[in-house]
Design a protein around this motif. Sequence first.
Motif, short mmCIF file in Angstrom:
data_model
loop_
_atom_site.label_atom_id
_atom_site.label_comp_id
_atom_site.label_asym_id
_atom_site.label_seq_id
_atom_site.Cartn_x
_atom_site.Cartn_y
_atom_site.Cartn_z
N TYR A 87 0.82 -1.22 0.00
CA TYR A 87 0.00 0.00 0.00
C TYR A 87 0.85 1.27 0.00
O TYR A 87 0.62 2.18 -0.80
CB TYR A 87 -0.95 -0.02 1.21
N SER A 88 1.84 1.34 0.87
CA SER A 88 2.67 2.55 0.96
C SER A 88 3.40 2.82 -0.35
O SER A 88 3.45 3.96 -0.83
CB SER A 88 3.68 2.44 2.10
N LYS A 89 3.96 1.78 -0.93
CA LYS A 89 4.69 1.91 -2.18
C LYS A 89 3.77 2.36 -3.31
O LYS A 89 4.11 3.26 -4.08
CB LYS A 89 5.36 0.58 -2.53
N SER A 90 2.60 1.75 -3.41
CA SER A 90 1.66 2.11 -4.48
C SER A 90 1.07 3.50 -4.26
O SER A 90 0.90 4.26 -5.22
CB SER A 90 0.55 1.07 -4.58
N LYS A 91 0.76 3.85 -3.03
CA LYS A 91 0.23 5.19 -2.75
C LYS A 91 1.27 6.24 -3.14
O LYS A 91 0.94 7.24 -3.78
CB LYS A 91 -0.15 5.33 -1.28
N ASP A 92 2.52 6.00 -2.81
CA ASP A 92 3.59 6.92 -3.20
C ASP A 92 3.70 7.02 -4.72
O ASP A 92 3.84 8.11 -5.28
CB ASP A 92 4.93 6.46 -2.59
N PHE A 93 3.62 5.89 -5.41
CA PHE A 93 3.71 5.87 -6.86
C PHE A 93 2.58 6.68 -7.50
O PHE A 93 2.82 7.55 -8.34
CB PHE A 93 3.68 4.42 -7.38
N TYR A 94 1.35 6.41 -7.10
CA TYR A 94 0.21 7.10 -7.71
C TYR A 94 0.17 8.59 -7.32
O TYR A 94 -0.17 9.43 -8.15
CB TYR A 94 -1.11 6.40 -7.37
N CYS A 95 0.53 8.90 -6.08
CA CYS A 95 0.46 10.30 -5.64
C CYS A 95 1.69 11.12 -6.04
O CYS A 95 1.55 12.22 -6.57
CB CYS A 95 0.27 10.36 -4.13
N HIS A 96 2.88 10.60 -5.81
CA HIS A 96 4.08 11.39 -6.07
C HIS A 96 4.63 11.21 -7.48
O HIS A 96 5.03 12.18 -8.11
CB HIS A 96 5.14 11.09 -5.01
N THR A 97 4.64 10.00 -7.98
CA THR A 97 5.18 9.77 -9.32
C THR A 97 4.19 10.21 -10.39
O THR A 97 4.56 10.91 -11.33
CB THR A 97 5.56 8.29 -9.51
N ALA B 37 -7.75 4.07 -0.31
CA ALA B 37 -7.47 5.48 -0.58
C ALA B 37 -8.28 5.91 -1.80
O ALA B 37 -8.41 5.17 -2.76
CB ALA B 37 -5.98 5.69 -0.86
N ASP B 38 -8.84 7.10 -1.72
CA ASP B 38 -9.53 7.70 -2.85
C ASP B 38 -8.58 8.72 -3.47
O ASP B 38 -8.15 9.67 -2.80
CB ASP B 38 -10.82 8.39 -2.40
N LEU B 39 -8.25 8.51 -4.74
CA LEU B 39 -7.27 9.35 -5.42
C LEU B 39 -7.94 10.15 -6.53
O LEU B 39 -8.79 9.64 -7.26
CB LEU B 39 -6.16 8.49 -6.02
N ALA B 40 -7.52 11.41 -6.66
CA ALA B 40 -8.09 12.30 -7.66
C ALA B 40 -7.00 12.79 -8.60
O ALA B 40 -5.83 12.89 -8.23
CB ALA B 40 -8.76 13.49 -7.00
N LEU B 41 -7.41 13.10 -9.81
CA LEU B 41 -6.53 13.70 -10.80
C LEU B 41 -7.19 14.99 -11.26
O LEU B 41 -8.34 14.97 -11.72
CB LEU B 41 -6.32 12.75 -11.98
N ASN B 42 -6.49 16.11 -11.06
CA ASN B 42 -7.05 17.43 -11.39
C ASN B 42 -8.41 17.64 -10.73
O ASN B 42 -9.34 18.16 -11.34
CB ASN B 42 -7.15 17.62 -12.91
N GLY B 43 -8.54 17.20 -9.48
CA GLY B 43 -9.75 17.40 -8.71
C GLY B 43 -10.87 16.41 -8.99
O GLY B 43 -11.91 16.46 -8.36
N GLN B 44 -10.66 15.49 -9.91
CA GLN B 44 -11.70 14.51 -10.24
C GLN B 44 -11.34 13.15 -9.66
O GLN B 44 -10.27 12.60 -9.93
CB GLN B 44 -11.85 14.39 -11.76
N PHE C 243 -6.71 -0.02 -3.10
CA PHE C 243 -6.95 -0.94 -1.99
C PHE C 243 -5.72 -1.76 -1.67
O PHE C 243 -4.94 -2.09 -2.58
CB PHE C 243 -8.05 -1.96 -2.36
N SER C 244 -5.58 -2.12 -0.41
CA SER C 244 -4.62 -3.14 -0.03
C SER C 244 -5.42 -4.26 0.64
O SER C 244 -6.43 -4.01 1.27
CB SER C 244 -3.60 -2.59 0.97
N PHE C 245 -4.97 -5.48 0.43
CA PHE C 245 -5.54 -6.63 1.11
C PHE C 245 -4.38 -7.53 1.51
O PHE C 245 -3.38 -7.59 0.78
CB PHE C 245 -6.51 -7.41 0.21
N PRO C 246 -4.50 -8.23 2.61
CA PRO C 246 -3.41 -9.14 3.00
C PRO C 246 -3.22 -10.23 1.94
O PRO C 246 -4.17 -10.90 1.55
CB PRO C 246 -3.89 -9.74 4.32
N SER C 247 -2.03 -10.37 1.43
CA SER C 247 -1.63 -11.42 0.49
C SER C 247 -2.57 -11.57 -0.71
O SER C 247 -3.09 -12.66 -0.97
CB SER C 247 -1.54 -12.76 1.22
#
Length: 131
Positions: free
Chosen positions: A17-27, A46-53, A59-63
Amino acid sequence: MLNIDKMHHIAVICSDYSKSKDFYCHTLGFSLMAEYYRAERGSWKADLALNGQYMIELFSFPSPPERVSRPEACGLRHLAFSVQDLELAITQLNKDGVECEDIRIDPYTGKRFTFFSDPDGLPLELYEQSL
């Protein structure tokens, strides 16, 4: 016929989750709209937006089991993002350690595009709208 207005969101399940959240948000530049830990599932959402949309539910799930994505497996093929300057986008991804495939030309539109992957290997595309 169903009266669909537009795409609401895309759900992505990740292994880290942390790695993917960083990728989608920062990269990629998505913004974090909301984030929830669901203790009963041992899962983050996590709910992610692009240009406010609102665009992606991360999602993360165990294994989670791996999903076959290549070559040309049945099901979701890839997610495509529009950019104005393909070379600039590729340069920015490369600076973040993300490798892109060689630029291709869409034979039907003449537009340029490339593919790369998220941390779990989900195929992503950049499709140039300018030029």
